[in-house]
Scaffold this motif. Structure first.
Motif, PDB file in Angstrom:
ATOM      1  N   TYR A  15       0.871  -1.180   0.000  1.00  0.00           N
ATOM      2  CA  TYR A  15       0.000   0.000   0.000  1.00  0.00           C
ATOM      3  C   TYR A  15       0.905   1.226   0.000  1.00  0.00           C
ATOM      4  CZ  TYR A  15      -3.824  -3.111   1.423  1.00  0.00           C
ATOM      5  OH  TYR A  15      -4.762  -4.102   1.486  1.00  0.00           O
ATOM      6  N   THR A  22       3.604   0.550   2.799  1.00  0.00           N
ATOM      7  CA  THR A  22       3.475  -0.600   3.700  1.00  0.00           C
ATOM      8  C   THR A  22       3.475  -1.872   2.871  1.00  0.00           C
ATOM      9  OG1 THR A  22       2.034   0.748   5.087  1.00  0.00           O
ATOM     10  CG2 THR A  22       2.030  -1.623   5.523  1.00  0.00           C
ATOM     11  N   ALA A  24       2.234  -5.056   2.814  1.00  0.00           N
ATOM     12  CA  ALA A  24       1.216  -5.790   3.572  1.00  0.00           C
ATOM     13  C   ALA A  24       1.399  -7.298   3.419  1.00  0.00           C
ATOM     14  CB  ALA A  24      -0.178  -5.376   3.109  1.00  0.00           C
ATOM     15  N   PRO A  43      -1.647 -11.411  14.241  1.00  0.00           N
ATOM     16  CA  PRO A  43      -1.975 -10.165  14.924  1.00  0.00           C
ATOM     17  C   PRO A  43      -2.538  -9.128  13.948  1.00  0.00           C
ATOM     18  CG  PRO A  43       0.416 -10.444  14.744  1.00  0.00           C
ATOM     19  CD  PRO A  43      -0.206 -11.706  14.258  1.00  0.00           C
ATOM     20  N   SER A  44      -3.181  -8.145  14.506  1.00  0.00           N
ATOM     21  CA  SER A  44      -3.772  -7.082  13.721  1.00  0.00           C
ATOM     22  C   SER A  44      -2.700  -6.436  12.827  1.00  0.00           C
ATOM     23  CB  SER A  44      -4.344  -6.089  14.730  1.00  0.00           C
ATOM     24  OG  SER A  44      -4.926  -5.048  14.056  1.00  0.00           O
ATOM     25  N   GLY A  45      -3.034  -6.209  11.576  1.00  0.00           N
ATOM     26  CA  GLY A  45      -2.109  -5.534  10.674  1.00  0.00           C
ATOM     27  C   GLY A  45      -1.155  -6.461   9.935  1.00  0.00           C
ATOM     28  N   CYS A  46      -1.332  -7.776  10.074  1.00  0.00           N
ATOM     29  CA  CYS A  46      -0.371  -8.681   9.429  1.00  0.00           C
ATOM     30  C   CYS A  46      -0.782  -9.037   8.004  1.00  0.00           C
ATOM     31  CB  CYS A  46      -0.161  -9.938  10.265  1.00  0.00           C
ATOM     32  SG  CYS A  46      -1.579 -11.015  10.271  1.00  0.00           S
ATOM     33  N   SER A  49      -6.694  -9.489   6.070  1.00  0.00           N
ATOM     34  CA  SER A  49      -7.794  -9.004   5.220  1.00  0.00           C
ATOM     35  C   SER A  49      -7.309  -8.803   3.788  1.00  0.00           C
ATOM     36  CB  SER A  49      -8.351  -7.678   5.760  1.00  0.00           C
ATOM     37  OG  SER A  49      -8.932  -7.884   7.021  1.00  0.00           O
ATOM     38  N   THR A  50      -6.095  -8.323   3.648  1.00  0.00           N
ATOM     39  CA  THR A  50      -5.531  -8.130   2.313  1.00  0.00           C
ATOM     40  C   THR A  50      -5.484  -9.467   1.582  1.00  0.00           C
ATOM     41  OG1 THR A  50      -4.200  -6.299   3.139  1.00  0.00           O
ATOM     42  CG2 THR A  50      -3.504  -7.284   1.059  1.00  0.00           C
ATOM     43  N   ARG A 213       4.423  -7.123   9.197  1.00  0.00           N
ATOM     44  CA  ARG A 213       5.459  -6.187   8.737  1.00  0.00           C
ATOM     45  C   ARG A 213       6.758  -6.819   8.297  1.00  0.00           C
ATOM     46  NH1 ARG A 213       2.068  -3.094  11.742  1.00  0.00           N
ATOM     47  NH2 ARG A 213       2.499  -4.425  13.491  1.00  0.00           N
TER      48      ARG A 213
HETATM   49  N1  ADP Z   1      -6.114   0.774   2.069  1.00  0.00           N
HETATM   50  C1  ADP Z   1      -4.958   0.787   2.748  1.00  0.00           C
HETATM   51  N2  ADP Z   1      -4.075   1.795   2.624  1.00  0.00           N
HETATM   52  C2  ADP Z   1      -2.896   1.801   3.288  1.00  0.00           C
HETATM   53  N3  ADP Z   1      -2.490   0.819   4.126  1.00  0.00           N
HETATM   54  C3  ADP Z   1      -3.328  -0.211   4.290  1.00  0.00           C
HETATM   55  C4  ADP Z   1      -4.608  -0.297   3.628  1.00  0.00           C
HETATM   56  N4  ADP Z   1      -5.217  -1.454   4.000  1.00  0.00           N
HETATM   57  C5  ADP Z   1      -4.367  -2.064   4.856  1.00  0.00           C
HETATM   58  N5  ADP Z   1      -3.236  -1.332   5.028  1.00  0.00           N
HETATM   59  C6  ADP Z   1      -2.071  -1.697   5.853  1.00  0.00           C
HETATM   60  O1  ADP Z   1      -1.608  -2.976   5.428  1.00  0.00           O
HETATM   61  C7  ADP Z   1      -1.302  -3.811   6.526  1.00  0.00           C
HETATM   62  C8  ADP Z   1      -2.167  -5.054   6.487  1.00  0.00           C
HETATM   63  O2  ADP Z   1      -3.531  -4.697   6.671  1.00  0.00           O
HETATM   64  P1  ADP Z   1      -4.707  -5.756   6.759  1.00  0.00           P
HETATM   65  O3  ADP Z   1      -4.644  -6.648   5.582  1.00  0.00           O
HETATM   66  O4  ADP Z   1      -5.958  -5.001   6.975  1.00  0.00           O
HETATM   67  O5  ADP Z   1      -4.298  -6.573   8.077  1.00  0.00           O
HETATM   68  P2  ADP Z   1      -5.192  -7.414   9.095  1.00  0.00           P
HETATM   69  O6  ADP Z   1      -6.475  -7.736   8.435  1.00  0.00           O
HETATM   70  O7  ADP Z   1      -4.333  -8.593   9.415  1.00  0.00           O
HETATM   71  O8  ADP Z   1      -5.380  -6.556  10.311  1.00  0.00           O
HETATM   72  C9  ADP Z   1      -1.514  -2.950   7.780  1.00  0.00           C
HETATM   73  O9  ADP Z   1      -0.270  -2.419   8.163  1.00  0.00           O
HETATM   74  C10 ADP Z   1      -2.465  -1.885   7.307  1.00  0.00           C
HETATM   75  O10 ADP Z   1      -2.274  -0.696   8.038  1.00  0.00           O
END
Ligand code: ADP
Ligand code: MG
Length: 261
Positions: A15, A22, A24, A43-46, A49-50, A213
């Motif tokens: 991203y 980032t 992702a 953990p959150s942010g890993c 969802s992506t 990360r």
């Molecule tokens: N649309 C976006 N723009 C910028 N950064 C993003 C976006 N979506 C997710 N991120 C970043 O990408 C990383 C992975 O996010 P995500 O897939 O939502 O993780 P999770 O679902 O495991 O919490 C995180 O650091 C998040 O902040």
């Protein structure tokens, strides 16, 4: 035909914003097998969802290959049903129309979609609420309606992003049971995202632990306990402690700010 539903190889996703970039997902290799209950945990942010959105065809990776039954994934497809943490039901529509929405988009005639939506509502225990509006339902009931909506189109694969994250603990346990019952009945493939270790071992055949990360696959853990699962089963507890060990290994070191060094 191959037993693999999804194959990912070398998948990366970045991203970019004006301030920062980032990474992702970094070089993810993953196979999702036909009929399995796969959990993505981390953990959150890993990047969970992506990764799920890439499977769903809602996002494209920057690098790597993603295929669904051997075909490249280029966008959303009818074989996949999505369930999110927030079911996002339309407040001005009764439950029946909410559940039928995907069928309407797919051009299924009104009578037929009503019949199928009602059958799905019955299956998730909401048969008596077809005419109710979302605000008349508890959080758990709304989540069930979200699942019914995803199931109405009879998808081959259910992709679920922390679907029980916003309901209370006891409701969550109940929804887990119901989901396992639905899965046992239809034997569809499920890819389920959670950051709850207990939930992961209770549901999964296989757990993919992601590290943050950049998001990478840290470990794969197979849960071989029989079904129906029993809370407190020693095999489940043993896999839980395996996962906690992995999570400790991948923990982000908390770096002190520069002025402290
Ligand atoms: N649309 C976006 N723009 C910028 N950064 C993003 C976006 N979506 C997710 N991120 C970043 O990408 C990383 C992975 O996010 P995500 O897939 O939502 O993780 P999770 O679902 O495991 O919490 C995180 O650091 C998040 O902040
Ligand atoms: Mg997420």
């Amino acid at each position: 035909m191959s037993d693999d539903v999804f194959t990912l190889s070398g998948v990366s996703r970045e991203y970019r914003s004006a301030q920062k970039t980032t990474l992702a997902l970094d070089d993810v290799e993953l196979t999702v097998r036909d009929g399995e209950f796969l959990v993505l945990l981390g953990p959150s942010g890993c990047g969970k969802s992506t990764l799920l959105e890439i499977l769903a065809g809602l996002q494209r990776p920057d690098a790597g290959e993603v295929s669904f039954r051997g075909d490249p994934v280029t966008g959303p497809r009818a074989e996949l049903g999505m369930v999110f943490q927030d079911p996002a039901l339309f407040p001005w529509q009764p439950l029946l129309s909410n559940v039928a929405i995907g069928l309407e988009l797919a051009g299924v005639p009104a009578k037929e979609r009503e019949r199928r939506a009602l059958a799905e509502l019955e299956r998730v225990g909401l048969g008596g609420f077809a005419r109710a509006y979302p605000h008349e339902l508890s959080g758990g009931m709304q989540q069930r309606a979200g699942i019914a909506r995803a199931l109405a189109a009879d998808p081959e694969v259910l992709l679920m992003d922390e679907p029980f994250g916003a309901v209370d603990h006891l409701t969550r346990l109940q929804l887990q049971e119901e989901l396992l019952a639905l899965w046992a009945e239809r034997r569809r493939t499920v890819v389920f995202v959670t950051h709850d270790v207990g939930e992961a071992v209770y549901l999964a055949d296989r757990i993919v632990v992601l590290s943050p990360r950049p998001g990478r696959i840290a470990r794969e853990i197979t849960v071989s306990a029989g079904r129906p699962r029993v809370h407190g089963d020693p095999e489940l507890l043993a896999r839980e402690s395996d996962i906690y060990r992995v999570l400790r290994e991948i923990e982000d070191p908390i770096e002190p700010p520069e002025w402290m060094i």
